[in-house]
Design a protein around this motif. Structure first.
Motif, PDB file in Angstrom:
ATOM      1  N   ARG A  15      -9.962 -14.562   2.444  1.00 27.09           N
ATOM      2  CA  ARG A  15      -9.983 -13.100   2.439  1.00 27.09           C
ATOM      3  C   ARG A  15      -8.595 -12.591   2.092  1.00 27.09           C
ATOM      4  O   ARG A  15      -7.600 -13.199   2.465  1.00 27.09           O
ATOM      5  N   PRO A  16      -8.529 -11.466   1.393  1.00 30.04           N
ATOM      6  CA  PRO A  16      -7.195 -10.898   1.125  1.00 30.04           C
ATOM      7  C   PRO A  16      -6.564 -10.434   2.433  1.00 30.04           C
ATOM      8  O   PRO A  16      -7.265 -10.133   3.397  1.00 30.04           O
ATOM      9  N   PRO A  17      -5.238 -10.390   2.494  1.00 27.39           N
ATOM     10  CA  PRO A  17      -4.584  -9.953   3.727  1.00 27.39           C
ATOM     11  C   PRO A  17      -4.946  -8.505   4.042  1.00 27.39           C
ATOM     12  O   PRO A  17      -5.149  -7.688   3.144  1.00 27.39           O
ATOM     13  N   ARG A  18      -5.027  -8.222   5.329  1.00 25.07           N
ATOM     14  CA  ARG A  18      -5.312  -6.850   5.745  1.00 25.07           C
ATOM     15  C   ARG A  18      -4.060  -6.005   5.583  1.00 25.07           C
ATOM     16  O   ARG A  18      -2.970  -6.429   5.913  1.00 25.07           O
ATOM     17  N   THR A  19      -4.249  -4.826   5.076  1.00 22.15           N
ATOM     18  CA  THR A  19      -3.124  -3.895   4.966  1.00 22.15           C
ATOM     19  C   THR A  19      -3.538  -2.593   5.620  1.00 22.15           C
ATOM     20  O   THR A  19      -4.695  -2.198   5.574  1.00 22.15           O
ATOM     21  N   ARG A  20      -2.586  -1.954   6.249  1.00 20.58           N
ATOM     22  CA  ARG A  20      -2.840  -0.659   6.870  1.00 20.58           C
ATOM     23  C   ARG A  20      -2.386   0.422   5.915  1.00 20.58           C
ATOM     24  O   ARG A  20      -1.368   0.272   5.244  1.00 20.58           O
ATOM     25  N   PRO A  21      -3.122   1.529   5.841  1.00 16.50           N
ATOM     26  CA  PRO A  21      -2.665   2.611   4.966  1.00 16.50           C
ATOM     27  C   PRO A  21      -1.380   3.220   5.514  1.00 16.50           C
ATOM     28  O   PRO A  21      -1.144   3.241   6.717  1.00 16.50           O
ATOM     29  N   VAL A  22      -0.553   3.670   4.613  1.00 17.60           N
ATOM     30  CA  VAL A  22       0.697   4.309   4.992  1.00 17.60           C
ATOM     31  C   VAL A  22       0.384   5.750   5.362  1.00 17.60           C
ATOM     32  O   VAL A  22      -0.203   6.487   4.576  1.00 17.60           O
ATOM     33  N   THR A  23       0.722   6.130   6.575  1.00 20.49           N
ATOM     34  CA  THR A  23       0.499   7.516   6.989  1.00 20.49           C
ATOM     35  C   THR A  23       1.832   8.248   6.960  1.00 20.49           C
ATOM     36  O   THR A  23       2.870   7.709   7.344  1.00 20.49           O
ATOM     37  N   ARG A  24       1.789   9.462   6.483  1.00 20.05           N
ATOM     38  CA  ARG A  24       3.009  10.249   6.383  1.00 20.05           C
ATOM     39  C   ARG A  24       2.759  11.607   6.995  1.00 20.05           C
ATOM     40  O   ARG A  24       1.648  12.107   7.018  1.00 20.05           O
ATOM     41  N   HIS A  25       3.832  12.212   7.457  1.00 20.59           N
ATOM     42  CA  HIS A  25       3.780  13.596   7.907  1.00 20.59           C
ATOM     43  C   HIS A  25       3.906  14.488   6.676  1.00 20.59           C
ATOM     44  O   HIS A  25       4.622  14.135   5.727  1.00 20.59           O
ATOM     45  N   PRO A  26       3.243  15.616   6.681  1.00 19.32           N
ATOM     46  CA  PRO A  26       3.357  16.507   5.521  1.00 19.32           C
ATOM     47  C   PRO A  26       4.818  16.888   5.270  1.00 19.32           C
ATOM     48  O   PRO A  26       5.564  17.182   6.192  1.00 19.32           O
ATOM     49  N   GLY A  27       5.225  16.832   4.023  1.00 20.84           N
ATOM     50  CA  GLY A  27       6.587  17.212   3.657  1.00 20.84           C
ATOM     51  C   GLY A  27       7.588  16.073   3.720  1.00 20.84           C
ATOM     52  O   GLY A  27       8.717  16.217   3.277  1.00 20.84           O
ATOM     53  N   SER A  28       7.231  14.908   4.282  1.00 22.09           N
ATOM     54  CA  SER A  28       8.182  13.800   4.333  1.00 22.09           C
ATOM     55  C   SER A  28       8.178  13.066   2.992  1.00 22.09           C
ATOM     56  O   SER A  28       7.186  13.059   2.279  1.00 22.09           O
ATOM     57  N   PRO A  29       9.311  12.456   2.636  1.00 20.79           N
ATOM     58  CA  PRO A  29       9.375  11.761   1.346  1.00 20.79           C
ATOM     59  C   PRO A  29       8.455  10.534   1.346  1.00 20.79           C
ATOM     60  O   PRO A  29       8.211   9.924   2.395  1.00 20.79           O
ATOM     61  N   PRO A  30       7.911  10.152   0.193  1.00 25.26           N
ATOM     62  CA  PRO A  30       7.045   8.975   0.136  1.00 25.26           C
ATOM     63  C   PRO A  30       7.842   7.719   0.472  1.00 25.26           C
ATOM     64  O   PRO A  30       9.049   7.644   0.261  1.00 25.26           O
ATOM     65  N   ARG A  31       7.160   6.730   1.014  1.00 25.33           N
ATOM     66  CA  ARG A  31       7.829   5.470   1.344  1.00 25.33           C
ATOM     67  C   ARG A  31       6.904   4.316   0.999  1.00 25.33           C
ATOM     68  O   ARG A  31       5.707   4.469   0.864  1.00 25.33           O
ATOM     69  N   GLU A  32       7.488   3.154   0.892  1.00 24.36           N
ATOM     70  CA  GLU A  32       6.741   1.946   0.563  1.00 24.36           C
ATOM     71  C   GLU A  32       5.993   1.450   1.801  1.00 24.36           C
ATOM     72  O   GLU A  32       6.480   1.590   2.924  1.00 24.36           O
ATOM     73  N   ALA A  33       4.834   0.846   1.594  1.00 26.05           N
ATOM     74  CA  ALA A  33       4.097   0.236   2.705  1.00 26.05           C
ATOM     75  C   ALA A  33       4.808  -1.057   3.099  1.00 26.05           C
ATOM     76  O   ALA A  33       5.391  -1.742   2.258  1.00 26.05           O
ATOM     77  N   ALA A  34       4.782  -1.370   4.382  1.00 27.57           N
ATOM     78  CA  ALA A  34       5.382  -2.618   4.851  1.00 27.57           C
ATOM     79  C   ALA A  34       4.579  -3.785   4.311  1.00 27.57           C
ATOM     80  O   ALA A  34       3.360  -3.725   4.195  1.00 27.57           O
ATOM     81  N   SER A  35       5.257  -4.856   3.975  1.00 29.11           N
ATOM     82  CA  SER A  35       4.583  -6.047   3.469  1.00 29.11           C
ATOM     83  C   SER A  35       3.749  -6.675   4.578  1.00 29.11           C
ATOM     84  O   SER A  35       4.221  -6.841   5.703  1.00 29.11           O
ATOM     85  N   PRO A  36       2.488  -7.059   4.298  1.00 29.48           N
ATOM     86  CA  PRO A  36       1.677  -7.700   5.330  1.00 29.48           C
ATOM     87  C   PRO A  36       2.164  -9.110   5.642  1.00 29.48           C
ATOM     88  O   PRO A  36       1.737  -9.727   6.596  1.00 29.48           O
TER      89      PRO A  36
END
Length: 80
Positions: free
Chosen positions: A47-68
């Protein structure tokens, strides 16, 4: 059943503690069943590794998802 009994007879010299015979026998039987099932069905697909969606607060700069594949860093202890 016959394959299990042959495996038990072959492994009997390795049995060190006769008080643990029952659990030793069950372990061999389970291993035989698992091997037989794998021979019939083939290896399990990975199975592919599980990844969690990146949640952000409105107005915060985009960020990279943590590596699983990376564990979070362990907290460090400070000496006083």
């Amino acid at each position: 059943m016959q394959d299990t009994m042959v495996a038990v007879i072959r492994a009997l010299p390795e049995l060190r503690d006769t008080a643990k015979f029952r659990s030793w026998l069950v372990a061999i039987a389970v291993r035989q069943l698992t091997d037989a099932r794998r021979r019939e069905t083939g290896p399990r697909p990975r199975r592919p590794p599980r990844t969690r969606p990146v949640t952000r607060h409105p107005g915060s700069p985009p960020r990279e998802a943590a590596s699983p594949w990376r564990r979070p860093a362990a907290p460090t202890r400070r000496s006083h």
